[in-house]
Design a protein around this motif. Sequence first.
Motif, PDB file in Angstrom:
ATOM      1  N   LEU A 106      -7.441 -20.717  11.970  1.00 60.73           N
ATOM      2  CA  LEU A 106      -7.459 -20.486  13.413  1.00 60.73           C
ATOM      3  C   LEU A 106      -7.557 -18.990  13.716  1.00 60.73           C
ATOM      4  O   LEU A 106      -8.285 -18.575  14.627  1.00 60.73           O
ATOM      5  N   LEU A 107      -6.858 -18.172  12.922  1.00 60.92           N
ATOM      6  CA  LEU A 107      -6.914 -16.726  13.146  1.00 60.92           C
ATOM      7  C   LEU A 107      -8.311 -16.168  12.897  1.00 60.92           C
ATOM      8  O   LEU A 107      -8.768 -15.278  13.623  1.00 60.92           O
ATOM      9  N   VAL A 108      -8.985 -16.675  11.893  1.00 64.14           N
ATOM     10  CA  VAL A 108     -10.348 -16.219  11.603  1.00 64.14           C
ATOM     11  C   VAL A 108     -11.263 -16.550  12.777  1.00 64.14           C
ATOM     12  O   VAL A 108     -12.067 -15.705  13.219  1.00 64.14           O
ATOM     13  N   ARG A 109     -11.140 -17.762  13.315  1.00 71.18           N
ATOM     14  CA  ARG A 109     -11.983 -18.152  14.453  1.00 71.18           C
ATOM     15  C   ARG A 109     -11.637 -17.343  15.697  1.00 71.18           C
ATOM     16  O   ARG A 109     -12.520 -16.941  16.463  1.00 71.18           O
ATOM     17  N   PHE A 110     -10.356 -17.064  15.885  1.00 66.85           N
ATOM     18  CA  PHE A 110      -9.956 -16.265  17.046  1.00 66.85           C
ATOM     19  C   PHE A 110     -10.472 -14.846  16.912  1.00 66.85           C
ATOM     20  O   PHE A 110     -10.922 -14.240  17.892  1.00 66.85           O
ATOM     21  N   MET A 111     -10.426 -14.292  15.706  1.00 67.34           N
ATOM     22  CA  MET A 111     -10.939 -12.944  15.480  1.00 67.34           C
ATOM     23  C   MET A 111     -12.430 -12.884  15.804  1.00 67.34           C
ATOM     24  O   MET A 111     -12.905 -11.917  16.424  1.00 67.34           O
ATOM     25  N   GLN A 112     -13.167 -13.881  15.404  1.00 66.97           N
ATOM     26  CA  GLN A 112     -14.603 -13.912  15.684  1.00 66.97           C
ATOM     27  C   GLN A 112     -14.865 -13.964  17.191  1.00 66.97           C
ATOM     28  O   GLN A 112     -15.756 -13.270  17.697  1.00 66.97           O
ATOM     29  N   ALA A 113     -14.073 -14.772  17.896  1.00 65.21           N
ATOM     30  CA  ALA A 113     -14.245 -14.867  19.346  1.00 65.21           C
ATOM     31  C   ALA A 113     -13.860 -13.562  20.032  1.00 65.21           C
ATOM     32  O   ALA A 113     -14.537 -13.104  20.959  1.00 65.21           O
ATOM     33  N   ARG A 126      -9.508  -6.508  11.912  1.00 62.58           N
ATOM     34  CA  ARG A 126      -9.353  -6.630  10.466  1.00 62.58           C
ATOM     35  C   ARG A 126      -8.190  -7.565  10.170  1.00 62.58           C
ATOM     36  O   ARG A 126      -7.093  -7.402  10.725  1.00 62.58           O
ATOM     37  N   LEU A 127      -8.433  -8.556   9.328  1.00 64.42           N
ATOM     38  CA  LEU A 127      -7.364  -9.464   8.935  1.00 64.42           C
ATOM     39  C   LEU A 127      -6.382  -8.749   8.016  1.00 64.42           C
ATOM     40  O   LEU A 127      -6.787  -7.990   7.133  1.00 64.42           O
ATOM     41  N   ALA A 128      -5.105  -8.987   8.225  1.00 67.30           N
ATOM     42  CA  ALA A 128      -4.078  -8.388   7.369  1.00 67.30           C
ATOM     43  C   ALA A 128      -2.823  -9.234   7.448  1.00 67.30           C
ATOM     44  O   ALA A 128      -2.603  -9.952   8.434  1.00 67.30           O
ATOM     45  N   ARG A 129      -2.017  -9.148   6.420  1.00 61.38           N
ATOM     46  CA  ARG A 129      -0.710  -9.811   6.487  1.00 61.38           C
ATOM     47  C   ARG A 129       0.251  -8.905   7.242  1.00 61.38           C
ATOM     48  O   ARG A 129       0.447  -7.753   6.868  1.00 61.38           O
ATOM     49  N   ILE A 130       0.811  -9.454   8.307  1.00 60.92           N
ATOM     50  CA  ILE A 130       1.776  -8.724   9.119  1.00 60.92           C
ATOM     51  C   ILE A 130       3.110  -9.435   8.981  1.00 60.92           C
ATOM     52  O   ILE A 130       3.264 -10.565   9.425  1.00 60.92           O
ATOM     53  N   ASN A 131       4.027  -8.789   8.281  1.00 61.57           N
ATOM     54  CA  ASN A 131       5.335  -9.387   7.983  1.00 61.57           C
ATOM     55  C   ASN A 131       5.184 -10.743   7.298  1.00 61.57           C
ATOM     56  O   ASN A 131       5.890 -11.704   7.604  1.00 61.57           O
ATOM     57  N   GLY A 132       4.249 -10.810   6.380  1.00 61.61           N
ATOM     58  CA  GLY A 132       4.110 -11.989   5.549  1.00 61.61           C
ATOM     59  C   GLY A 132       3.136 -13.036   6.025  1.00 61.61           C
ATOM     60  O   GLY A 132       2.758 -13.925   5.265  1.00 61.61           O
ATOM     61  N   ALA A 133       2.713 -12.991   7.300  1.00 65.23           N
ATOM     62  CA  ALA A 133       1.784 -13.984   7.846  1.00 65.23           C
ATOM     63  C   ALA A 133       0.503 -13.294   8.290  1.00 65.23           C
ATOM     64  O   ALA A 133       0.514 -12.123   8.693  1.00 65.23           O
ATOM     65  N   LEU A 134      -0.611 -14.021   8.229  1.00 65.66           N
ATOM     66  CA  LEU A 134      -1.888 -13.429   8.598  1.00 65.66           C
ATOM     67  C   LEU A 134      -1.898 -13.059  10.081  1.00 65.66           C
ATOM     68  O   LEU A 134      -1.491 -13.839  10.944  1.00 65.66           O
ATOM     69  N   GLY A 135      -2.351 -11.842  10.363  1.00 62.09           N
ATOM     70  CA  GLY A 135      -2.479 -11.355  11.728  1.00 62.09           C
ATOM     71  C   GLY A 135      -3.729 -10.502  11.834  1.00 62.09           C
ATOM     72  O   GLY A 135      -4.558 -10.479  10.917  1.00 62.09           O
ATOM     73  N   LEU A 136      -3.857  -9.783  12.935  1.00 62.60           N
ATOM     74  CA  LEU A 136      -5.047  -8.986  13.176  1.00 62.60           C
ATOM     75  C   LEU A 136      -4.682  -7.535  13.460  1.00 62.60           C
ATOM     76  O   LEU A 136      -3.785  -7.258  14.269  1.00 62.60           O
ATOM     77  N   LEU A 137      -5.387  -6.631  12.801  1.00 60.92           N
ATOM     78  CA  LEU A 137      -5.325  -5.216  13.140  1.00 60.92           C
ATOM     79  C   LEU A 137      -6.524  -4.917  14.020  1.00 60.92           C
ATOM     80  O   LEU A 137      -7.642  -5.329  13.720  1.00 60.92           O
ATOM     81  N   ARG A 138      -6.290  -4.192  15.111  1.00 60.36           N
ATOM     82  CA  ARG A 138      -7.396  -3.863  16.014  1.00 60.36           C
ATOM     83  C   ARG A 138      -7.594  -2.349  16.031  1.00 60.36           C
ATOM     84  O   ARG A 138      -6.657  -1.588  16.279  1.00 60.36           O
ATOM     85  N   TYR A 139      -8.836  -1.927  15.753  1.00 64.60           N
ATOM     86  CA  TYR A 139      -9.207  -0.518  15.747  1.00 64.60           C
ATOM     87  C   TYR A 139     -10.206  -0.277  16.883  1.00 64.60           C
ATOM     88  O   TYR A 139     -11.128  -1.075  17.091  1.00 64.60           O
TER      89      TYR A 139
END
Length: 297
Positions: A183-190, A248-261
């Motif tokens: 779901l995070l990958v699809r949300f990142m794409q959107a 950019r996908l990254a683990r944030i406190n152990g769970a997949l999250g998103l870094l935004r630049y």
Amino acid sequence: MTLIRRVSPMDTLQTFTTLKPRLFGIAYRMLGTRSDAEDVVQDAWLRWHEADHTEMRSSEAWLVTVTTRLSIDRLRARKSEQEQYVGRWLPEPIVELNEDTPEAAIELASEVSIAFLWVLERLSPDERAAFLLRQAFDLDYAEIAAIVGKSEAACRQLVSRAGERVREGRPRYTVSEQEHNELLVRFMQAASSGDREAMKSMLSAEAELISDGGAKMSSFAKVLQGAARVAGVFWSVEHAAPGHVTYRLARINGALGLLRYVHGVIESANAFTIEDGRITEVYVMRNPDKLSSVPPL
């Protein structure tokens, strides 16, 4: 004749080094910021270095006790500081792009999600300490009582009250890591394409967004609610700097999250809670003081 047990400096250093990840894990869970946790562990080391080790029954118990008490003291002092904090206060994220990084050694897999730490902010320092020592580190009540300086009965009450508050604020259902990641990958794409409708379809109708700018970056003073409004926040970032926003996908406190630049500079770390196939909570950490350790793009 009484024999005195001598402990060499090398032994004390090795003991502390071995226990340091556990001590950092306690301090970080208590305080929610890497810098404060590191300061507490450093203070614990100074006290350990100066302590009389010949009379210690358990080095681990001594260090856990000192670390917890130092964390309680710092948390009490910080409560007054947070009253002056501009906007919402969120924990400092621990970001991993490579699971072999040193941060992986602090037991990230167990109860350090941004959502969990956010819930812990509702607890008093003593409640937070007793609850974490019991739930995250499985100490018995006699050990907890000795650490926090209260009776076993009082510690049971602390843990019980804290448990009720934590249960109220935690997700009703958990999702698999695979479902979360997909779901995070699809949300990142959107988000990357500014597709507001696609983002809305992945958010629950009652989705919430909590942001922390610390007066150094803009943030919402209140929790933002509603799928359309949350999707609008991500859309507005892309709309303000078209072609210059990178996720950019990254683990944030152990769970997949998103870094935004934005323009190649870290702008935020975004953590998510997912239930029933939808994103229910988004935690946006924008305070640059809490993003200093995030890797560059």
